[in-house]
Design a protein around this motif. Sequence first.
Motif, short mmCIF file in Angstrom:
data_model
loop_
_atom_site.label_atom_id
_atom_site.label_comp_id
_atom_site.label_asym_id
_atom_site.label_seq_id
_atom_site.Cartn_x
_atom_site.Cartn_y
_atom_site.Cartn_z
N GLY A 162 0.81 -1.21 0.00
CA GLY A 162 0.00 0.00 0.00
C GLY A 162 0.84 1.25 0.00
N PRO A 163 0.21 2.42 -0.15
CA PRO A 163 0.96 3.68 -0.21
C PRO A 163 1.51 4.10 1.14
N GLY A 164 2.59 4.88 1.09
CA GLY A 164 3.10 5.57 2.27
C GLY A 164 3.79 4.71 3.29
N CYS A 165 4.26 3.53 2.93
CA CYS A 165 4.93 2.65 3.90
C CYS A 165 6.40 3.01 4.07
N PHE A 166 6.96 2.57 5.18
CA PHE A 166 8.40 2.68 5.45
C PHE A 166 8.94 1.29 5.70
N PHE A 167 10.01 0.93 4.98
CA PHE A 167 10.69 -0.35 5.19
C PHE A 167 12.13 -0.07 5.63
N GLY A 168 12.47 -0.52 6.83
CA GLY A 168 13.81 -0.31 7.37
C GLY A 168 14.84 -1.21 6.70
N VAL A 169 16.09 -0.94 6.99
CA VAL A 169 17.21 -1.67 6.38
C VAL A 169 17.06 -3.18 6.61
N ASN A 170 17.19 -3.93 5.52
CA ASN A 170 17.19 -5.40 5.54
C ASN A 170 15.86 -6.01 5.99
N SER A 171 14.79 -5.26 5.96
CA SER A 171 13.49 -5.88 6.20
C SER A 171 13.05 -6.64 4.96
N ARG A 182 0.67 2.83 4.84
CA ARG A 182 1.37 3.52 5.93
C ARG A 182 1.85 2.57 7.03
N ASN A 183 2.30 1.40 6.65
CA ASN A 183 2.91 0.49 7.61
C ASN A 183 4.35 0.93 7.88
N PHE A 184 4.78 0.78 9.13
CA PHE A 184 6.18 1.00 9.51
C PHE A 184 6.77 -0.37 9.80
N VAL A 185 7.73 -0.77 8.96
CA VAL A 185 8.36 -2.08 9.09
C VAL A 185 9.82 -1.83 9.45
N ALA A 186 10.19 -2.15 10.67
CA ALA A 186 11.51 -1.80 11.18
C ALA A 186 12.59 -2.68 10.56
N ALA A 187 13.84 -2.29 10.77
CA ALA A 187 14.99 -3.01 10.23
C ALA A 187 14.96 -4.48 10.63
N ASN A 188 15.35 -5.34 9.70
CA ASN A 188 15.50 -6.79 9.93
C ASN A 188 14.18 -7.48 10.28
N THR A 189 13.06 -6.90 9.87
CA THR A 189 11.76 -7.46 10.19
C THR A 189 11.18 -8.17 8.98
N LEU A 190 10.61 -9.36 9.22
CA LEU A 190 10.01 -10.15 8.15
C LEU A 190 8.49 -10.13 8.28
N LEU A 191 7.80 -9.79 7.19
CA LEU A 191 6.35 -9.88 7.12
C LEU A 191 5.96 -11.11 6.31
N ILE A 192 5.10 -11.96 6.87
CA ILE A 192 4.67 -13.15 6.14
C ILE A 192 3.15 -13.26 6.05
N LYS A 193 2.44 -12.31 6.68
CA LYS A 193 0.98 -12.32 6.64
C LYS A 193 0.46 -10.93 6.26
N ARG A 194 -0.75 -10.91 5.76
CA ARG A 194 -1.41 -9.67 5.38
C ARG A 194 -1.45 -8.70 6.56
N THR A 195 -1.25 -7.42 6.28
CA THR A 195 -1.30 -6.39 7.32
C THR A 195 -2.40 -5.39 7.01
N ASP A 196 -2.89 -4.73 8.04
CA ASP A 196 -3.86 -3.66 7.89
C ASP A 196 -3.15 -2.32 7.80
N ASP A 197 -3.92 -1.27 7.55
CA ASP A 197 -3.35 0.07 7.44
C ASP A 197 -2.78 0.55 8.78
N ASP A 198 -1.75 1.38 8.71
CA ASP A 198 -1.21 2.12 9.86
C ASP A 198 -0.65 1.23 10.96
N GLU A 199 -0.10 0.09 10.59
CA GLU A 199 0.45 -0.82 11.59
C GLU A 199 1.97 -0.68 11.68
N VAL A 200 2.50 -1.16 12.81
CA VAL A 200 3.94 -1.10 13.07
C VAL A 200 4.43 -2.51 13.36
N TYR A 201 5.54 -2.88 12.73
CA TYR A 201 6.13 -4.21 12.93
C TYR A 201 7.60 -4.04 13.30
#
Length: 224
Positions: A162-171, A182-201
Motif C-alpha cells: 500500500g501507499p506511504g509505507c516505510f521499510f527499514g534496512v534489511n526488512s 502507511r505500515n512501519f516495518v523496522a529493520a530486519n523485520t520479516l512480514l509473512i501475513k497480510r497487514t492492515d493500514d497504519d500498523e507497526v512491525y
Amino acid sequence: MQVVIYGNGSMARVLFSYARRSMAVCGFTVDDVCIADNSATFCGLPLVPFSVVQEVFDPTAFKMIIAMGFIDMNDLRVSKYLEAKEKGYLFTRYIHDSVLIHDDVSIDENCVILDHVSIHPGCKIGPGTFITSNVTIGHDCIIGASNWINSGVSIAGACHIGPGCFFGVNSSVGHGVHVGARNFVAANTLLIKRTDDDEVYLSEPGQLFRLKSKAFLNFSRMFH
C-alpha cells in the motif's frame, strides 16, 4: 532536461550526488522557513524559496523531483509534490543506470531508485517512491505511491504494498503478502501475513553477549 530538486537536507544531497552525472540539475528549492539566514546556495547551486520558485525556475522549462525523508509517514513528501503540481511543475524520476528496467516494468514519476536495485518483470512502482541501494523486488509486485524502501530490503514476488509505507534496512516481505497503507516495518523485520493500514512491525534488536569479542572467538572454536 533541466531539473530542480526540492530539498536541502541529506536526501537532497544524496540524490544530487547521483543525479548530477546524468541530469542537468540547475538548483534546489525548499520551504522558506527551512532556509537559514543568508543561505542562497546548496551543493554549489542556487537555493530558492519555494514561495517564489516558479519565478526563478519557470515550470514550462524545468521539471522537479522531491528529495526529502519519510517525515510523517511520507505525508510531507506527498504534500510538497501536490503543491509543486499546483505551481505547474511536471515531474521527472531518477533511476540509476545499474537498474535493469524490463519491458513490462512500470515506474511512475517522481520516483528515486538508486544503484543496484533489482526490479523483476511485471512490477509497477507508484509515484513518489524512494528506493535506496541494493533492494530486490520480486516479480509482479505492485508498490503503491510514496513508499520509502531502505537498503537491503527484499520483497518477494506477487506482493501488494500500500501507499506511504516505510521499510527499514534489511526488512523483507514474503511471497504474495498484501501490506496495508502507511505500515512501519523496522529493520530486519520479516512480514509473512497480510497487514492492515497504519500498523507497526518490529523485530528484537541484537542482544549483548556476556563475553568480549576475542574471548567469544576463542570460546566458539571449542565447538568447531
